[in-house]
Write a protein that holds these residues in place. Structure first.
Motif, PDB file in Angstrom:
ATOM      1  N   ARG A   1       0.812  -1.240  -0.123  1.00 45.94           N
ATOM      2  CA  ARG A   1      -0.066   0.011  -0.076  1.00 45.94           C
ATOM      3  C   ARG A   1       0.731   1.430  -0.026  1.00 45.94           C
ATOM      4  N   TRP A   2       2.165   1.445  -0.831  1.00 49.42           N
ATOM      5  CA  TRP A   2       2.799   2.302  -0.728  1.00 49.42           C
ATOM      6  C   TRP A   2       3.829   2.262  -1.820  1.00 49.42           C
ATOM      7  N   GLY A   3       3.966   3.038  -3.025  1.00 51.21           N
ATOM      8  CA  GLY A   3       4.789   3.240  -4.044  1.00 51.21           C
ATOM      9  C   GLY A   3       5.184   4.326  -4.747  1.00 51.21           C
ATOM     10  N   ARG A   4       6.221   4.571  -5.278  1.00 52.48           N
ATOM     11  CA  ARG A   4       6.408   5.937  -6.205  1.00 52.48           C
ATOM     12  C   ARG A   4       6.885   5.427  -7.560  1.00 52.48           C
ATOM     13  N   ILE A   5       6.268   5.831  -8.540  1.00 51.41           N
ATOM     14  CA  ILE A   5       7.010   5.520  -9.916  1.00 51.41           C
ATOM     15  C   ILE A   5       7.193   6.964 -10.627  1.00 51.41           C
ATOM     16  N   VAL A   6       8.460   7.087 -10.950  1.00 48.65           N
ATOM     17  CA  VAL A   6       8.726   8.251 -11.653  1.00 48.65           C
ATOM     18  C   VAL A   6       9.263   7.875 -13.167  1.00 48.65           C
ATOM     19  N   ASN A   7       8.628   8.529 -14.163  1.00 46.24           N
ATOM     20  CA  ASN A   7       9.253   8.249 -15.605  1.00 46.24           C
ATOM     21  C   ASN A   7       9.861   9.320 -16.172  1.00 46.24           C
ATOM     22  N   LEU A   8      10.804   8.913 -16.734  1.00 45.21           N
ATOM     23  CA  LEU A   8      11.584  10.219 -17.581  1.00 45.21           C
ATOM     24  C   LEU A   8      10.756  10.337 -18.938  1.00 45.21           C
ATOM     25  N   SER A   9      10.143  11.750 -18.994  1.00 45.91           N
ATOM     26  CA  SER A   9       9.831  12.165 -20.410  1.00 45.91           C
ATOM     27  C   SER A   9      10.740  13.030 -20.779  1.00 45.91           C
ATOM     28  N   SER A  10      10.498  14.226 -21.420  1.00 47.24           N
ATOM     29  CA  SER A  10      11.489  15.070 -22.115  1.00 47.24           C
ATOM     30  C   SER A  10      10.737  16.283 -22.689  1.00 47.24           C
ATOM     31  N   THR A  11      11.526  17.507 -22.779  1.00 42.48           N
ATOM     32  CA  THR A  11      10.752  18.660 -23.299  1.00 42.48           C
ATOM     33  C   THR A  11      10.505  18.125 -24.954  1.00 42.48           C
ATOM     34  N   SER A  12      11.136  17.101 -25.367  1.00 38.61           N
ATOM     35  CA  SER A  12      10.948  16.668 -26.738  1.00 38.61           C
ATOM     36  C   SER A  12       9.685  16.136 -27.155  1.00 38.61           C
ATOM     37  N   ALA A  13       8.698  15.714 -25.849  1.00 38.39           N
ATOM     38  CA  ALA A  13       7.395  15.405 -26.021  1.00 38.39           C
ATOM     39  C   ALA A  13       6.763  16.447 -26.462  1.00 38.39           C
ATOM     40  N   LEU A  14       6.928  17.578 -26.558  1.00 42.54           N
ATOM     41  CA  LEU A  14       6.350  18.812 -27.185  1.00 42.54           C
ATOM     42  C   LEU A  14       6.748  19.012 -28.584  1.00 42.54           C
ATOM     43  N   GLY A  15       7.371  18.292 -29.135  1.00 41.35           N
ATOM     44  CA  GLY A  15       7.720  18.053 -30.503  1.00 41.35           C
ATOM     45  C   GLY A  15       8.935  18.698 -30.740  1.00 41.35           C
ATOM     46  N   ASN A  16       9.822  17.836 -31.471  1.00 40.35           N
ATOM     47  CA  ASN A  16      11.399  18.400 -31.781  1.00 40.35           C
ATOM     48  C   ASN A  16      11.583  17.830 -33.132  1.00 40.35           C
ATOM     49  N   ALA A  17      11.922  18.943 -34.025  1.00 38.62           N
ATOM     50  CA  ALA A  17      12.316  18.198 -35.305  1.00 38.62           C
ATOM     51  C   ALA A  17      13.581  17.157 -35.386  1.00 38.62           C
ATOM     52  N   GLY A  18      13.493  16.056 -36.057  1.00 38.00           N
ATOM     53  CA  GLY A  18      14.507  15.224 -36.098  1.00 38.00           C
ATOM     54  C   GLY A  18      14.324  14.126 -35.068  1.00 38.00           C
TER      55      GLY A  18
END
Ligand code: NAP
Length: 257
Positions: free
Chosen positions: A137-154
């Motif tokens: 009954r306790w946990g922490r999940i932290v995922n690595l996203s990126s500013t690239s999630a907003l769109g980044n050419a290439g």
């Protein structure tokens, strides 16, 4: 320093992609907070060195050779971490790779690799450890996203995966909240690691040239350090953050959207 977030014994934090970069800085940070660390990564030699560096700093750490995109490897790794260090009640989905190219040159193999490591990896790891968290009954999940999630050419593959991570994070928060488990995402901007060194090389720049260019476009006029990201991750992991879930925190030296 051991603070109020210190877990009781028999628990551990899994950090994937922990042999270097942001993952290693996060592993050190959580170890200083009293968490025994299970480092997951591909290369055993690099894992041994990373675990040794945490032990040398006074922490508890053990490396596990795990490919986060492989279902069997993930299941074995989670079971091994539980047996060696205790129930994995913290999970940082950090493992990552880049395969940048403009759309007309982008390959399906690269698309699949990026999706498999970032998205399938975060899904498999979260699914493998949630039962330990639910039982406690306790946990922490932290995922690595990126500013690239907003769109980044290439970065059609990478930006799609990092946007997907944000959707996964919010859904985990909704499904797991009633079990005392939070899920959040950290979305870094430009951080000085081997990953961005490789980006500079690909663009025909020295790392210093790329860093100067990026710093000039960043509000705080510097690039990020792995410790900047580790600090944000540790915030989400802290006991006191139990009312913060389903959030995406941009760690990018300024506003991102
Ligand atoms: P990094 O220095 O390249 O480290 C990534 C680690 O993940 C490496 O040790 C790598 O192992 C490992 N890894 C790759 N595929 C794996 C797999 N299938 N299973 C297990 N481990 C695997 O990267 P970083 O810069 O620290 O980035 C960490 C995370 O932050 C990534 O998710 C990245 O997308 C994200 N991020 C980074 C930045 C940045 O500017 N650096 C910005 C935004 C988001 P190998 O070396 O053996 O491949």
């Amino acid at each position: 320093m051991i603070d109020s977030t210190t877990p009781t014994s028999g628990r551990c934090a899994i950090v994937t992609g922990a042999a270097r970069g942001i993952g290693l800085a996060t592993a050190h940070k959580l170890a200083r907070r009293g968490w025994p660390i299970a480092l997951f990564d591909l290369d055993e030699g690099a894992l041994d060195a990373a675990a040794a560096s945490i032990r040398a700093a006074g922490g508890t750490a053990q490396g596990f050779a795990v490919d986060v995109s492989d279902e069997e490897s993930v299941a074995q790794g989670a079971a091994a971490a539980n047996a060696a260090l205790g129930a994995p009640l913290v999970l940082v989905n950090n493992a990552g790779v880049l395969r940048d190219d403009f759309l007309f040159k982008a390959t399906l193999d690269d698309w699949d690799l990026i999706m498999n490591v970032h998205l399938r990896g975060a899904f498999l790891m979260s699914r493998a450890v949630q039962s330990f968290m639910v039982a406690e009954r306790w946990g922490r999940i932290v995922n690595l996203s990126s500013t690239s999630a907003l769109g980044n050419a290439g970065q059609s593959n990478y930006s799609a995966a990092k946007a997907g991570i944000q959707g996964l994070t919010k859904t985990l928060a909704l499904e797991l909240g009633k079990f005392g488990i939070t899920a959040n995402a950290v979305a870094p901007g430009f951080i000085a690691t081997d990953m961005t060194r490789a980006t500079a090389e690909r663009q025909g720049l020295t790392f210093e040239e790329l860093a100067e260019r990026v710093s000039g476009m960043t509000a705080v006029r510097r690039m990020g350090d792995p410790a900047d990201v580790a600090h944000a991750i540790a915030f989400f992991v802290a006991e006191e953050s139990s009312f913060v879930s389903g959030q995406v925190l941009y760690v990018a030296g300024g506003p991102s959207a």
